[in-house]
Motif scaffolding. Structure first.
Motif, PDB file in Angstrom:
ATOM      1  N   ASP A 201       0.833  -1.206   0.000  1.00 14.95           N
ATOM      2  CA  ASP A 201       0.000   0.000   0.000  1.00 14.95           C
ATOM      3  C   ASP A 201       0.869   1.258   0.000  1.00 14.95           C
ATOM      4  OD1 ASP A 201      -1.995  -1.826   0.218  1.00 14.95           O
ATOM      5  OD2 ASP A 201      -2.945  -0.952   1.989  1.00 14.95           O
ATOM      6  N   HIS A 222      -6.493 -10.297  -7.789  1.00 16.41           N
ATOM      7  CA  HIS A 222      -6.887  -8.910  -7.470  1.00 16.41           C
ATOM      8  C   HIS A 222      -6.016  -8.308  -6.363  1.00 16.41           C
ATOM      9  CE1 HIS A 222     -11.155  -8.768  -9.433  1.00 16.41           C
ATOM     10  NE2 HIS A 222     -10.200  -9.139 -10.280  1.00 16.41           N
ATOM     11  N   SER A 225      -6.350  -4.452  -6.028  1.00 14.81           N
ATOM     12  CA  SER A 225      -7.807  -4.361  -5.892  1.00 14.81           C
ATOM     13  C   SER A 225      -8.245  -2.911  -6.137  1.00 14.81           C
ATOM     14  CB  SER A 225      -8.177  -4.755  -4.456  1.00 14.81           C
ATOM     15  OG  SER A 225      -7.489  -3.885  -3.558  1.00 14.81           O
ATOM     16  N   ALA A 226      -9.558  -2.698  -6.145  1.00 16.48           N
ATOM     17  CA  ALA A 226     -10.070  -1.323  -6.313  1.00 16.48           C
ATOM     18  C   ALA A 226      -9.495  -0.420  -5.223  1.00 16.48           C
ATOM     19  CB  ALA A 226     -11.600  -1.344  -6.256  1.00 16.48           C
ATOM     20  N   ARG A 227      -9.468  -0.932  -4.000  1.00 16.85           N
ATOM     21  CA  ARG A 227      -8.940  -0.105  -2.891  1.00 16.85           C
ATOM     22  C   ARG A 227      -7.474   0.247  -3.130  1.00 16.85           C
ATOM     23  NH1 ARG A 227      -5.659  -0.480   1.206  1.00 16.85           N
ATOM     24  NH2 ARG A 227      -5.216  -2.707   0.982  1.00 16.85           N
ATOM     25  N   ARG A 228      -6.676  -0.737  -3.527  1.00 17.98           N
ATOM     26  CA  ARG A 228      -5.238  -0.467  -3.717  1.00 17.98           C
ATOM     27  C   ARG A 228      -5.000   0.439  -4.923  1.00 17.98           C
ATOM     28  NH1 ARG A 228      -3.490  -5.947  -1.747  1.00 17.98           N
ATOM     29  NH2 ARG A 228      -2.676  -5.511   0.330  1.00 17.98           N
ATOM     30  N   ARG A 230      -6.811   2.742  -5.884  1.00 18.76           N
ATOM     31  CA  ARG A 230      -7.129   4.129  -5.476  1.00 18.76           C
ATOM     32  C   ARG A 230      -5.979   4.781  -4.718  1.00 18.76           C
ATOM     33  NH1 ARG A 230     -12.402   2.179  -4.713  1.00 18.76           N
ATOM     34  NH2 ARG A 230     -12.008   1.857  -2.489  1.00 18.76           N
ATOM     35  N   LEU A 231      -5.039   3.978  -4.237  1.00 19.90           N
ATOM     36  CA  LEU A 231      -3.872   4.546  -3.540  1.00 19.90           C
ATOM     37  C   LEU A 231      -2.901   5.204  -4.523  1.00 19.90           C
ATOM     38  CD1 LEU A 231      -3.091   1.575  -1.102  1.00 19.90           C
ATOM     39  CD2 LEU A 231      -4.215   3.737  -0.522  1.00 19.90           C
ATOM     40  N   ASP A 248      -7.671  -5.908 -10.523  1.00 23.97           N
ATOM     41  CA  ASP A 248      -9.127  -5.810 -10.695  1.00 23.97           C
ATOM     42  C   ASP A 248      -9.355  -4.921 -11.926  1.00 23.97           C
ATOM     43  OD1 ASP A 248     -11.784  -5.069 -10.700  1.00 23.97           O
ATOM     44  OD2 ASP A 248     -11.928  -4.933  -8.515  1.00 23.97           O
ATOM     45  N   ALA A 251     -12.082  -2.210 -11.974  1.00 21.70           N
ATOM     46  CA  ALA A 251     -11.705  -1.009 -11.199  1.00 21.70           C
ATOM     47  C   ALA A 251     -10.675  -0.186 -11.969  1.00 21.70           C
ATOM     48  CB  ALA A 251     -11.154  -1.433  -9.840  1.00 21.70           C
ATOM     49  N   GLU A 260      -8.439   9.140 -13.278  1.00 22.36           N
ATOM     50  CA  GLU A 260      -7.793   8.994 -11.961  1.00 22.36           C
ATOM     51  C   GLU A 260      -6.434   8.302 -12.061  1.00 22.36           C
ATOM     52  OE1 GLU A 260     -12.127   8.867  -9.720  1.00 22.36           O
ATOM     53  OE2 GLU A 260     -10.997   7.008  -9.915  1.00 22.36           O
TER      54      GLU A 260
END
Ligand code: 8YV
Length: 328
Positions: A201, A222, A225-228, A230-231, A248, A251, A260
């Motif tokens: 991360d 994944h 992932s979508a969360r990662r 976004r980092l 992913d 994402a 983005e």
């Protein structure tokens, strides 16, 4: 495997010189028109074969392996990645599995570097412009991309291919950072001037380019992932020559379409050979048809490895490239 020549079923067309040698050495059943095997064809093949030589386009899951005939003793994969073969199920049935590591490292690293250059420098977009006749001549502000010299490259998976990419990236003046399950040997870190990040991360949040080089396993599905994703910073680029499933893709596409992320260079896809049509329309994405290791030299060397693995196994020895469950 007895005195008679083993029946070797090869699921895809291989370079001619390799097929010729296979026909000399074995009772080789080849795939002359190079169609990807259906599940039924795959099951029929493993019912008869002593040795199966599959590729990444064959899904050899537990169900397929459970249909193997009594003769099948070796699956000699033509390729390095093993995510399409249930190695544990094969192992349980006493079937040995091998792959072809090392010989495609440099070619895959070259293709990765090509993407690391192509996306920020808008290479494919520029080429399309010239070909379609929409180029009206030079201007100082035309087709400006981003410099890669001095930028931070974050390598996800510092195995053989990751290290080969790091070496190239150093040559282009990039700062190499990496995340890996285990920290690599200090000598390698020193040689590559590579900075280790225990936290994926934290690394993602600080890189200009991310390049994926880990195998696809249940643990890495994944991983980005979508969360990662976004980092990542909005000026970052994502490159993947490993396996589509590690990212992913939905994402990734969403972030690219919202601006983005700065762009992506992809040689592999989550639902290969299907490619998300939204990406096809994006100028800041370079899309390749899983050709990272596709050189004549590499394919010949992969074929040589398959033959050595079969020969060693048939002679009653441990094949050099044996893959054990959980190894990749
Ligand atoms: C090969 C690959 O072309 O070896 C691998 O894991 O992804 C590719 O470079 C293909 O898999 C051959 O089966």
């Amino acid at each position: 495997m007895g005195l008679k020549k083993p029946l070797v079923v090869v699921t895809r067309k291989l370079p001619e010189a390799i097929e010729t040698r296979m026909m000399e050495l074995y009772d080789a059943r080849l795939n002359d028109d190079d169609h990807p095997f259906s599940k039924e064809e795959l099951i029929a093949a493993i019912k008869d074969a002593d040795v199966l030589v599959p590729t990444v386009t064959d899904r050899i899951d537990a169900g397929v392996i459970s249909q193997a005939g009594p003769n099948l003793k070796l699956i000699a994969n033509f390729g390095t990645g093993m995510d399409h073969i249930d190695v544990a199920s094969a192992h349980e049935r006493g079937i040995t599995v091998t792959n072809t590591p090392d010989v495609l490292t440099e070619d895959t690293a070259d293709m990765t570097m090509a993407l690391i250059l192509a996306v920020p420098r808008r290479l494919a977009e520029g080429e399309r412009m010239v070909r379609t006749g929409t180029w009206n001549g030079w201007s100082p502000t035309h087709m400006l991309g981003h410099r890669i010299t001095g930028k931070r490259l974050g390598i996800v998976g510092m195995g053989r291919i990751g290290q080969a990419v790091a070496r190239r990236a150093r040559g282009f003046g990039m700062a190499v950072h990496y995340h890996n399950r285990r920290r690599v040997h200090a000598d390698i870190e020193t040689e590559l001037e590579a900075t280790y990040w225990e936290s994926l991360d934290q690394m993602l949040a600080r890189m200009d380019v991310i390049s994926v080089h880990c195998p696809h396993t249940p643990a890495t599905f994944h991983l980005l992932s979508a969360r990662r994703l976004r980092l990542l910073q909005s000026h970052a680029y994502v490159v993947n020559t490993a396996r589509g499933e590690v990212i992913d893709e939905t994402a990734l596409v969403r972030m690219l379409s919202r601006g983005e992320l700065a762009g992506a260079g992809l040689d592999v896809f989550e639902h290969e050979p299907a490619v998300n049509p939204k990406m096809v329309a994006m100028d800041n994405v370079v899309l390749l048809p899983h050709m990272g290791s596709a050189t004549i030299e590499g394919r010949m060397a992969m074929g040589d490895k398959v033959i050595v693995n079969i020969r060693t196994f048939a002679d009653g020895h441990q094949p050099p490239d044996r893959v054990l469950p959980g190894m990749l």
